[in-house]
Write an enzyme that holds these catalytic residues in place. Structure first.
Site, PDB file in Angstrom:
ATOM      1  N   GLU A 159       3.278  -8.831 -12.406  1.00 25.49           N
ATOM      2  CA  GLU A 159       4.422  -8.388 -11.594  1.00 25.49           C
ATOM      3  C   GLU A 159       5.767  -8.972 -12.045  1.00 25.49           C
ATOM      4  OE1 GLU A 159       3.326  -9.090  -7.517  1.00 25.49           O
ATOM      5  OE2 GLU A 159       1.411  -8.058  -7.746  1.00 25.49           O
ATOM      6  N   ASN A 201      -0.176  -7.030 -15.838  1.00 28.96           N
ATOM      7  CA  ASN A 201      -0.662  -6.358 -14.623  1.00 28.96           C
ATOM      8  C   ASN A 201       0.502  -6.145 -13.647  1.00 28.96           C
ATOM      9  OD1 ASN A 201      -3.002  -5.528 -13.012  1.00 28.96           O
ATOM     10  ND2 ASN A 201      -2.579  -7.310 -11.726  1.00 28.96           N
ATOM     11  N   HIS A 239      -2.007   0.163  -5.652  1.00 32.93           N
ATOM     12  CA  HIS A 239      -1.990  -0.018  -4.191  1.00 32.93           C
ATOM     13  C   HIS A 239      -1.320   1.228  -3.595  1.00 32.93           C
ATOM     14  CE1 HIS A 239      -3.462  -4.086  -4.258  1.00 32.93           C
ATOM     15  NE2 HIS A 239      -2.549  -4.436  -5.144  1.00 32.93           N
ATOM     16  N   GLU A 269      -6.394  -2.981  -8.951  1.00 32.89           N
ATOM     17  CA  GLU A 269      -6.358  -3.449  -7.548  1.00 32.89           C
ATOM     18  C   GLU A 269      -6.349  -2.257  -6.590  1.00 32.89           C
ATOM     19  OE1 GLU A 269      -3.251  -6.335  -6.868  1.00 32.89           O
ATOM     20  OE2 GLU A 269      -3.615  -7.363  -8.769  1.00 32.89           O
ATOM     21  N   ASP A 271      -6.495   0.261  -3.771  1.00 40.07           N
ATOM     22  CA  ASP A 271      -6.782   0.440  -2.346  1.00 40.07           C
ATOM     23  C   ASP A 271      -5.852   1.523  -1.816  1.00 40.07           C
ATOM     24  OD1 ASP A 271      -4.382  -1.029  -2.100  1.00 40.07           O
ATOM     25  OD2 ASP A 271      -5.368  -2.830  -1.320  1.00 40.07           O
TER      26      ASP A 271
HETATM   27  O1  G3I Z   1      -6.310 -19.759   2.720  1.00 38.78           O
HETATM   28  C1  G3I Z   1      -5.976 -19.379   4.062  1.00 38.78           C
HETATM   29  C2  G3I Z   1      -7.137 -19.642   4.953  1.00 38.78           C
HETATM   30  O2  G3I Z   1      -7.369 -21.036   5.004  1.00 38.78           O
HETATM   31  C3  G3I Z   1      -6.856 -19.085   6.347  1.00 38.78           C
HETATM   32  O3  G3I Z   1      -8.009 -19.203   7.134  1.00 38.78           O
HETATM   33  C4  G3I Z   1      -6.462 -17.625   6.267  1.00 38.78           C
HETATM   34  C5  G3I Z   1      -6.089 -17.076   7.630  1.00 38.78           C
HETATM   35  O4  G3I Z   1      -5.442 -15.823   7.503  1.00 38.78           O
HETATM   36  O5  G3I Z   1      -5.366 -17.478   5.395  1.00 38.78           O
HETATM   37  C6  G3I Z   1      -5.664 -17.900   4.080  1.00 38.78           C
HETATM   38  O6  G3I Z   1      -4.632 -17.652   3.169  1.00 38.78           O
HETATM   39  C7  G3I Z   1      -4.356 -16.305   2.869  1.00 38.78           C
HETATM   40  C8  G3I Z   1      -4.893 -15.955   1.485  1.00 38.78           C
HETATM   41  O7  G3I Z   1      -4.476 -14.662   1.122  1.00 38.78           O
HETATM   42  C9  G3I Z   1      -6.429 -16.003   1.422  1.00 38.78           C
HETATM   43  O8  G3I Z   1      -6.989 -14.941   2.113  1.00 38.78           O
HETATM   44  C10 G3I Z   1      -2.855 -16.135   2.920  1.00 38.78           C
HETATM   45  O9  G3I Z   1      -2.415 -16.286   4.259  1.00 38.78           O
HETATM   46  C11 G3I Z   1      -2.461 -14.774   2.412  1.00 38.78           C
HETATM   47  O10 G3I Z   1      -1.042 -14.676   2.320  1.00 38.78           O
HETATM   48  C12 G3I Z   1      -3.063 -14.533   1.051  1.00 38.78           C
HETATM   49  O11 G3I Z   1      -2.731 -13.218   0.663  1.00 38.78           O
HETATM   50  C13 G3I Z   1      -3.058 -12.847  -0.651  1.00 38.78           C
HETATM   51  C14 G3I Z   1      -1.824 -12.287  -1.338  1.00 38.78           C
HETATM   52  O12 G3I Z   1      -2.190 -11.800  -2.625  1.00 38.78           O
HETATM   53  C15 G3I Z   1      -0.725 -13.312  -1.501  1.00 38.78           C
HETATM   54  O13 G3I Z   1       0.412 -12.692  -1.990  1.00 38.78           O
HETATM   55  C16 G3I Z   1      -4.136 -11.770  -0.560  1.00 38.78           C
HETATM   56  O14 G3I Z   1      -5.336 -12.313  -0.025  1.00 38.78           O
HETATM   57  C17 G3I Z   1      -4.401 -11.201  -1.957  1.00 38.78           C
HETATM   58  O15 G3I Z   1      -5.288 -10.106  -1.841  1.00 38.78           O
HETATM   59  C18 G3I Z   1      -3.075 -10.720  -2.571  1.00 38.78           C
HETATM   60  O16 G3I Z   1      -3.353 -10.201  -3.837  1.00 38.78           O
HETATM   61  C19 G3I Z   1      -2.236  -9.670  -4.557  1.00 38.78           C
HETATM   62  C20 G3I Z   1      -2.559  -9.833  -6.026  1.00 38.78           C
HETATM   63  O17 G3I Z   1      -2.852 -11.167  -6.337  1.00 38.78           O
HETATM   64  C21 G3I Z   1      -1.420  -9.313  -6.916  1.00 38.78           C
HETATM   65  N1  G3I Z   1      -1.067  -7.948  -6.563  1.00 38.78           N
HETATM   66  C22 G3I Z   1      -0.816  -7.697  -5.151  1.00 38.78           C
HETATM   67  C23 G3I Z   1      -1.985  -8.166  -4.303  1.00 38.78           C
HETATM   68  C24 G3I Z   1      -1.775  -7.816  -2.829  1.00 38.78           C
HETATM   69  O18 G3I Z   1      -0.690  -8.525  -2.309  1.00 38.78           O
END
Ligand code: G3I
Length: 352
Positions: A159, A201, A239, A269, A271
């Site tokens: 990105e 990516n 996405h 990715e 969805d």
């Molecule tokens: O780790 C904590 C956990 O301890 C807690 O219980 C939970 C409660 O909601 O939150 C957890 O952290 C979250 C983490 O994902 C793990 O699930 C964060 O709040 C959340 O912000 C984080 O989001 C991730 C996001 O990237 C961050 O920007 C998404 O899961 C993940 O799928 C997403 O992936 C990105 C790719 O890497 C790049 N392209 C876009 C894609 C979607 O945003």
């Protein structure tokens, strides 16, 4: 060489909302089984650490018939891998990769360089250019040592562009300048197994637009240098939004922007999120959007596989980021496969 389409089962947006879920599972041997028959290398899924204690989830995630490749959706990000300077922690990455190895699944590693999910020690200090280059090399060298040849592909840079095709303002760009991307690929090639494909990516590059053309300009520059920058592929994240997803022809054209340069591509990715409340008609539209996207990859020589950005709705990133939207994945909250699962399978079964 990919298989040709023997029978196209085109999803109809106007299909009856009285659609019945198929009972005969032998017709649906699994997404990866069908994708391989259609000529893809894999059908994969992202896996998040937060649900690894759910056995129903992990039994699907590591079912090789469904998913031939897994991608840690968070476990290999900088904040987890190097939470303090020069202190490396592979716990979350390994939680996904170890069962994947045991199941014989390929892996896409995600990601070395991103502007998001960075540790505070990295973002809250003002670094000189040389210091940040040294930090970047040290991070890549250490993580590459740990996962050396385990990854089929690695998202080296994620990105880096805005939707208008300009360079995204990040710590990396501000401190190192535009060469940070080339440096990241050079470090990755130096330390990761030569067999691992190195990818750029990004999202919103699934049609020919300012952003995908900017990425194409980047790879053209890399490949045209006297000493080419080592890049093997471009990942189109995909996405999408139900009813607003790129048409098949647009995705094909975007994939070919990169395959024409001899690079491989993948949907990394995928969805398709829906504005809630969900309705049978929306599920049919979502199924068509999924199917058109996967079919575009199948039909483009050089598009090696499709990864869904997780498969179970409750773990999707969508509701947190887009309140009021969701249901973006192939299995619903009750672990029931959705219409989109069957439509994608039917389309893949048309290739032999
Ligand atoms: O780790 C904590 C956990 O301890 C807690 O219980 C939970 C409660 O909601 O939150 C957890 O952290 C979250 C983490 O994902 C793990 O699930 C964060 O709040 C959340 O912000 C984080 O989001 C991730 C996001 O990237 C961050 O920007 C998404 O899961 C993940 O799928 C997403 O992936 C990105 C790719 O890497 C790049 N392209 C876009 C894609 C979607 O945003």
């Amino acid at each position: 060489m990919k298989a040709s389409l023997a029978l196209v089962v085109l999803p109809l947006v106007s299909a009856s909302p009285t659609w019945q879920r198929p009972q005969r599972n032998q017709t649906y041997p699994g997404l990866d089984v069908l994708a391989k028959r259609a000529g893809l290398l894999y059908f994969g899924t992202a896996i998040d650490n937060v649900v690894l204690d759910n056995e129903q989830y992990t039994s699907i995630a590591h079912n090789r018939a469904e998913f031939g490749q897994v991608t840690p959706s968070n476990g290999q990000k900088w904040m987890h891998i190097e939470p303090q300077r020069n202190v490396f922690n592979y716990t979350l990455g390994d939680q996904v990769s170890e069962p994947g190895k045991a199941a014989g699944q390929l892996r896409r590693c995600h990601t070395f360089v991103w502007h998001n999910q960075l540790p505070t020690w990295l973002t809250q200090t003002t670094w000189s250019k040389d210091e940040l280059i040294a930090i970047l090399e040290n991070h890549i060298r250490n993580e590459a040592r740990h996962y050396y040849d385990e990854c089929y592909a690695w998202d080296v840079v994620n990105e880096a562009f805005n939707d208008d095709g300009t360079w995204r303002d990040t710590l990396w760009l501000r401190t190192i300048g535009k060469e940070y991307i080339a440096l990241a690929f050079q470090f990755a090639r130096k330390y990761v197994s030569p067999r691992t494909r190195l990818y750029y990516n990004d999202y919103n590059i699934e049609k020919v637009n300012n952003k995908s053309l900017a990425v194409e300009a980047l790879v053209t520059d890399f490949l045209g240098r006297d000493v080419p920058v080592p890049i093997d592929g471009v990942g189109l994240q995909a996405h999408f939004v139900t009813g607003r997803t790129q048409r098949y022809n647009q995705t094909v054209a975007a994939l070919k922007l990169f395959t024409q340069h001899g690079l491989e591509t993948a949907l990394t990715e995928l969805d398709v999120r829906t504005v809630l409340p969900d309705l049978p008609e929306k599920q049919e539209q979502q199924a068509a959007d999924y199917t058109n996207s996967v079919q575009a990859c199948v039909d483009v020589e050089g598009c090696v596989g499709v990864t869904v950005w997780d498969f179970w709705d409750p773990v999707s990133w969508v509701p947190e980021t887009f309140p009021g939207e969701g249901n973006a994945l192939l299995w619903d909250a009750g672990f029931v496969k959705k219409v989109a699962y069957y439509r994608v399978s039917d389309m893949l079964r048309g290739y032999a």
